[in-house]
Motif scaffolding. Structure first.
Motif, PDB file in Angstrom:
ATOM      1  N   UNK A   1     -13.563   2.583   6.585  1.00 56.45           N
ATOM      2  CA  UNK A   1     -12.342   2.027   6.010  1.00 56.45           C
ATOM      3  C   UNK A   1     -11.669   3.093   5.157  1.00 56.45           C
ATOM      4  N   UNK A   2     -10.373   3.134   5.173  1.00 55.09           N
ATOM      5  CA  UNK A   2      -9.618   4.098   4.408  1.00 55.09           C
ATOM      6  C   UNK A   2      -9.449   3.624   2.964  1.00 55.09           C
ATOM      7  N   UNK A   3      -9.124   4.545   2.084  1.00 51.31           N
ATOM      8  CA  UNK A   3      -8.909   4.209   0.679  1.00 51.31           C
ATOM      9  C   UNK A   3      -7.410   4.297   0.403  1.00 51.31           C
ATOM     10  N   UNK A   4      -6.758   3.157   0.284  1.00 56.62           N
ATOM     11  CA  UNK A   4      -5.309   3.118   0.113  1.00 56.62           C
ATOM     12  C   UNK A   4      -4.904   3.728  -1.218  1.00 56.62           C
ATOM     13  N   UNK A   5      -5.650   3.448  -2.267  1.00 57.10           N
ATOM     14  CA  UNK A   5      -5.300   4.014  -3.567  1.00 57.10           C
ATOM     15  C   UNK A   5      -5.295   5.540  -3.510  1.00 57.10           C
ATOM     16  N   UNK A   6      -6.302   6.139  -2.866  1.00 58.34           N
ATOM     17  CA  UNK A   6      -6.312   7.596  -2.717  1.00 58.34           C
ATOM     18  C   UNK A   6      -5.091   8.075  -1.943  1.00 58.34           C
ATOM     19  N   UNK A   7      -4.730   7.347  -0.886  1.00 57.04           N
ATOM     20  CA  UNK A   7      -3.557   7.729  -0.096  1.00 57.04           C
ATOM     21  C   UNK A   7      -2.287   7.673  -0.943  1.00 57.04           C
ATOM     22  N   UNK A   8      -2.152   6.618  -1.737  1.00 54.58           N
ATOM     23  CA  UNK A   8      -0.960   6.465  -2.579  1.00 54.58           C
ATOM     24  C   UNK A   8      -0.897   7.572  -3.621  1.00 54.58           C
ATOM     25  N   UNK A   9      -1.997   7.834  -4.282  1.00 49.75           N
ATOM     26  CA  UNK A   9      -2.003   8.857  -5.326  1.00 49.75           C
ATOM     27  C   UNK A   9      -1.800  10.254  -4.748  1.00 49.75           C
ATOM     28  N   UNK A  10      -2.367  10.506  -3.591  1.00 56.41           N
ATOM     29  CA  UNK A  10      -2.144  11.803  -2.920  1.00 56.41           C
ATOM     30  C   UNK A  10      -0.675  11.950  -2.530  1.00 56.41           C
ATOM     31  N   UNK A  11      -0.107  10.901  -1.956  1.00 56.38           N
ATOM     32  CA  UNK A  11       1.306  10.940  -1.556  1.00 56.38           C
ATOM     33  C   UNK A  11       2.209  11.099  -2.777  1.00 56.38           C
ATOM     34  N   UNK A  12       1.910  10.387  -3.856  1.00 57.07           N
ATOM     35  CA  UNK A  12       2.764  10.490  -5.045  1.00 57.07           C
ATOM     36  C   UNK A  12       2.718  11.884  -5.636  1.00 57.07           C
ATOM     37  N   UNK A  13       1.556  12.507  -5.591  1.00 58.49           N
ATOM     38  CA  UNK A  13       1.432  13.884  -6.083  1.00 58.49           C
ATOM     39  C   UNK A  13       2.192  14.851  -5.171  1.00 58.49           C
ATOM     40  N   UNK A  14       1.970  14.711  -3.888  1.00 62.88           N
ATOM     41  CA  UNK A  14       2.627  15.579  -2.897  1.00 62.88           C
ATOM     42  C   UNK A  14       4.149  15.462  -2.967  1.00 62.88           C
ATOM     43  N   UNK A  15       4.655  14.229  -3.106  1.00 61.19           N
ATOM     44  CA  UNK A  15       6.092  13.980  -3.089  1.00 61.19           C
ATOM     45  C   UNK A  15       6.713  13.997  -4.483  1.00 61.19           C
ATOM     46  N   UNK A  16       5.867  14.203  -5.495  1.00 62.72           N
ATOM     47  CA  UNK A  16       6.309  14.215  -6.892  1.00 62.72           C
ATOM     48  C   UNK A  16       7.038  12.920  -7.252  1.00 62.72           C
ATOM     49  N   UNK A  17       6.375  11.809  -6.943  1.00 60.61           N
ATOM     50  CA  UNK A  17       6.896  10.476  -7.205  1.00 60.61           C
ATOM     51  C   UNK A  17       5.960   9.795  -8.201  1.00 60.61           C
ATOM     52  N   UNK A  18       6.549   9.246  -9.249  1.00 60.65           N
ATOM     53  CA  UNK A  18       5.749   8.535 -10.237  1.00 60.65           C
ATOM     54  C   UNK A  18       5.372   7.153  -9.714  1.00 60.65           C
ATOM     55  N   UNK A  19       4.083   6.865  -9.756  1.00 60.13           N
ATOM     56  CA  UNK A  19       3.547   5.571  -9.348  1.00 60.13           C
ATOM     57  C   UNK A  19       2.673   5.072 -10.489  1.00 60.13           C
ATOM     58  N   UNK A  20       2.867   3.823 -10.880  1.00 58.38           N
ATOM     59  CA  UNK A  20       2.068   3.227 -11.945  1.00 58.38           C
ATOM     60  C   UNK A  20       1.287   2.045 -11.406  1.00 58.38           C
ATOM     61  N   UNK A  21       0.039   1.932 -11.815  1.00 54.81           N
ATOM     62  CA  UNK A  21      -0.783   0.789 -11.448  1.00 54.81           C
ATOM     63  C   UNK A  21      -0.536  -0.300 -12.481  1.00 54.81           C
ATOM     64  N   UNK A  22      -0.242  -1.503 -12.006  1.00 52.78           N
ATOM     65  CA  UNK A  22       0.021  -2.615 -12.913  1.00 52.78           C
ATOM     66  C   UNK A  22      -1.261  -3.047 -13.629  1.00 52.78           C
ATOM     67  N   UNK A  23      -1.087  -3.578 -14.809  1.00 52.20           N
ATOM     68  CA  UNK A  23      -2.215  -4.147 -15.532  1.00 52.20           C
ATOM     69  C   UNK A  23      -2.639  -5.439 -14.838  1.00 52.20           C
ATOM     70  N   UNK A  24      -3.808  -5.910 -15.150  1.00 46.48           N
ATOM     71  CA  UNK A  24      -4.281  -7.168 -14.588  1.00 46.48           C
ATOM     72  C   UNK A  24      -3.321  -8.302 -14.922  1.00 46.48           C
ATOM     73  N   UNK A  25      -2.805  -8.329 -16.141  1.00 48.02           N
ATOM     74  CA  UNK A  25      -1.883  -9.376 -16.550  1.00 48.02           C
ATOM     75  C   UNK A  25      -0.585  -9.321 -15.747  1.00 48.02           C
TER      76      UNK A  25
END
Length: 150
Positions: A1-25
């Motif tokens: 199984x792939x790791x989507x979070x790793x893919x998102x963080x890698x893409x955001x770094x590569x594309x210089x796009x800010x991505x924030x993980x929401x809090x549980x609330x």
């Protein structure tokens, strides 16, 4: 199984796009809003959501997920997935950036809404784009949708 979070963080770094993980609330607030506004019998805990949405417009066209940028423009968006694939919800401050991030992911079912959950967009492995809430009118009036179904 792939790791989507790793893919998102890698893409955001590569594309210089800010991505924030929401809090549980924040995540729970959005889940609850979606559940009460758009799903039959408040079934947010059961995926896929495609089977639970009360009133939607859908189109089955390859790569129709790219149309999402036409709707969300430069607004803040929330990206999430089936919990079995990825539990976190991600906030992006620009709709075009969201589409760029999705373009870097493996083919995976995803959902998009705004922080107020005024709409829900979804795209699945069958290349079906669905829209409900304020997004349904947009999709129904999209030029490619009209070309296909009118």
């Amino acid at each position: 199984m792939w790791n989507i979070q790793d893919q998102i963080l890698t893409a955001s770094s590569k594309l210089e796009i800010e991505v924030n993980i929401l809090t549980l609330e924040e995540r729970e607030e959005i889940k609850n809003s979606i559940m009460f506004k758009f799903l039959e019998d408040n079934q947010l805990r059961k995926f896929p959501l495609f089977d639970k949405i009360k009133d939607y417009v859908g189109v089955e066209i390859a790569d129709s997920w790219m149309w999402i940028s036409d709707f969300i423009n430069e607004n803040t968006e929330v990206l999430f997935f089936k919990p079995d694939d990825e539990r976190e919800y991600y906030r992006l401050n620009n709709g075009e950036n969201l589409v760029s991030i999705i373009g870097e992911l493996f083919n995976v079912e995803f959902y998009v809404t705004n922080p107020c959950a005024d709409y829900l967009l979804g795209y699945n492995h069958s290349q079906c784009l669905i829209a409900t809430g304020t997004a349904s009118v947009w999709l129904e009036n999209h030029q490619e949708y009209k070309k296909r179904y009118n």
